[in-house]
Motif scaffolding. Structure first.
Motif, PDB file in Angstrom:
ATOM      1  N   TYR A  36       0.863  -1.188   0.000  1.00  0.00           N
ATOM      2  CA  TYR A  36       0.000   0.000   0.000  1.00  0.00           C
ATOM      3  C   TYR A  36       0.891   1.227   0.000  1.00  0.00           C
ATOM      4  N   GLU A  37       0.320   2.374  -0.371  1.00  0.00           N
ATOM      5  CA  GLU A  37       1.073   3.626  -0.355  1.00  0.00           C
ATOM      6  C   GLU A  37       0.145   4.807  -0.162  1.00  0.00           C
ATOM      7  N   GLY A  38       0.726   5.927   0.206  1.00  0.00           N
ATOM      8  CA  GLY A  38      -0.053   7.138   0.402  1.00  0.00           C
ATOM      9  C   GLY A  38       0.855   8.352   0.463  1.00  0.00           C
ATOM     10  N   TYR A  39       0.262   9.522   0.340  1.00  0.00           N
ATOM     11  CA  TYR A  39       1.021  10.774   0.371  1.00  0.00           C
ATOM     12  C   TYR A  39       0.943  11.487   1.710  1.00  0.00           C
ATOM     13  N   SER A  40       0.387  10.823   2.711  1.00  0.00           N
ATOM     14  CA  SER A  40       0.405  11.293   4.093  1.00  0.00           C
ATOM     15  C   SER A  40       0.252  10.051   4.962  1.00  0.00           C
ATOM     16  N   LEU A  41       0.541  10.171   6.235  1.00  0.00           N
ATOM     17  CA  LEU A  41       0.381   9.021   7.121  1.00  0.00           C
ATOM     18  C   LEU A  41      -1.089   8.620   7.244  1.00  0.00           C
ATOM     19  N   GLU A  42      -1.972   9.593   7.213  1.00  0.00           N
ATOM     20  CA  GLU A  42      -3.406   9.303   7.262  1.00  0.00           C
ATOM     21  C   GLU A  42      -3.842   8.532   6.015  1.00  0.00           C
ATOM     22  N   GLU A  43      -3.381   8.976   4.854  1.00  0.00           N
ATOM     23  CA  GLU A  43      -3.699   8.288   3.601  1.00  0.00           C
ATOM     24  C   GLU A  43      -3.081   6.882   3.586  1.00  0.00           C
ATOM     25  N   LEU A  44      -1.867   6.752   4.122  1.00  0.00           N
ATOM     26  CA  LEU A  44      -1.213   5.443   4.203  1.00  0.00           C
ATOM     27  C   LEU A  44      -2.007   4.492   5.085  1.00  0.00           C
ATOM     28  N   GLU A  45      -2.503   4.989   6.217  1.00  0.00           N
ATOM     29  CA  GLU A  45      -3.275   4.151   7.126  1.00  0.00           C
ATOM     30  C   GLU A  45      -4.567   3.669   6.456  1.00  0.00           C
ATOM     31  N   LYS A  46      -5.233   4.558   5.731  1.00  0.00           N
ATOM     32  CA  LYS A  46      -6.454   4.172   5.022  1.00  0.00           C
ATOM     33  C   LYS A  46      -6.154   3.129   3.947  1.00  0.00           C
ATOM     34  N   ALA A  47      -5.051   3.306   3.230  1.00  0.00           N
ATOM     35  CA  ALA A  47      -4.667   2.353   2.190  1.00  0.00           C
ATOM     36  C   ALA A  47      -4.298   1.007   2.819  1.00  0.00           C
ATOM     37  N   PHE A  48      -3.637   1.026   3.973  1.00  0.00           N
ATOM     38  CA  PHE A  48      -3.303  -0.199   4.701  1.00  0.00           C
ATOM     39  C   PHE A  48      -4.574  -0.937   5.109  1.00  0.00           C
ATOM     40  N   GLN A  49      -5.524  -0.225   5.676  1.00  0.00           N
ATOM     41  CA  GLN A  49      -6.774  -0.847   6.101  1.00  0.00           C
ATOM     42  C   GLN A  49      -7.527  -1.441   4.914  1.00  0.00           C
ATOM     43  N   ALA A  50      -7.559  -0.735   3.800  1.00  0.00           N
ATOM     44  CA  ALA A  50      -8.230  -1.248   2.600  1.00  0.00           C
ATOM     45  C   ALA A  50      -7.508  -2.492   2.078  1.00  0.00           C
ATOM     46  N   ALA A  51      -6.182  -2.495   2.105  1.00  0.00           N
ATOM     47  CA  ALA A  51      -5.406  -3.648   1.646  1.00  0.00           C
ATOM     48  C   ALA A  51      -5.666  -4.860   2.531  1.00  0.00           C
ATOM     49  N   VAL A  52      -5.735  -4.654   3.839  1.00  0.00           N
ATOM     50  CA  VAL A  52      -6.016  -5.752   4.773  1.00  0.00           C
ATOM     51  C   VAL A  52      -7.419  -6.303   4.516  1.00  0.00           C
ATOM     52  N   GLU A  53      -8.390  -5.423   4.377  1.00  0.00           N
ATOM     53  CA  GLU A  53      -9.766  -5.868   4.125  1.00  0.00           C
ATOM     54  C   GLU A  53      -9.862  -6.651   2.819  1.00  0.00           C
TER      55      GLU A  53
END
Length: 68
Positions: A36-53
């Motif tokens: 997963y990746e993102g341009y902020s830590l908040e965006e990274l966390e959301k991308a991580f959660q989506a990847a896990v789901e």
């Protein structure tokens, strides 16, 4: 130095900085590469959660097919 991680639904993910405000990571301890990746830590966390789901949904789908 310990690496930064985050957790969600029993999965742990790495937090890496790629520079220029970009972050990336991977779900740790899996045989499959889930990233997963993102341009902020908040965006990274959301991308991580989506990847896990997504990973857990696919795993459940495979297990359901194996039972049929």
């Amino acid at each position: 130095m310990d690496k930064a991680t985050m957790s969600y639904l029993g999965c742990t993910g790495s937090i890496e900085e790629a520079g220029h405000g970009r972050f990336y990571g991977k779900v740790l301890g899996l045989d499959a590469p889930v990233t997963y990746e993102g341009y902020s830590l908040e965006e990274l966390e959301k991308a991580f959660q989506a990847a896990v789901e997504d990973y857990l949904d696919k795993l459940e789908e495979i297990e359901t097919q194996d039972r049929d």
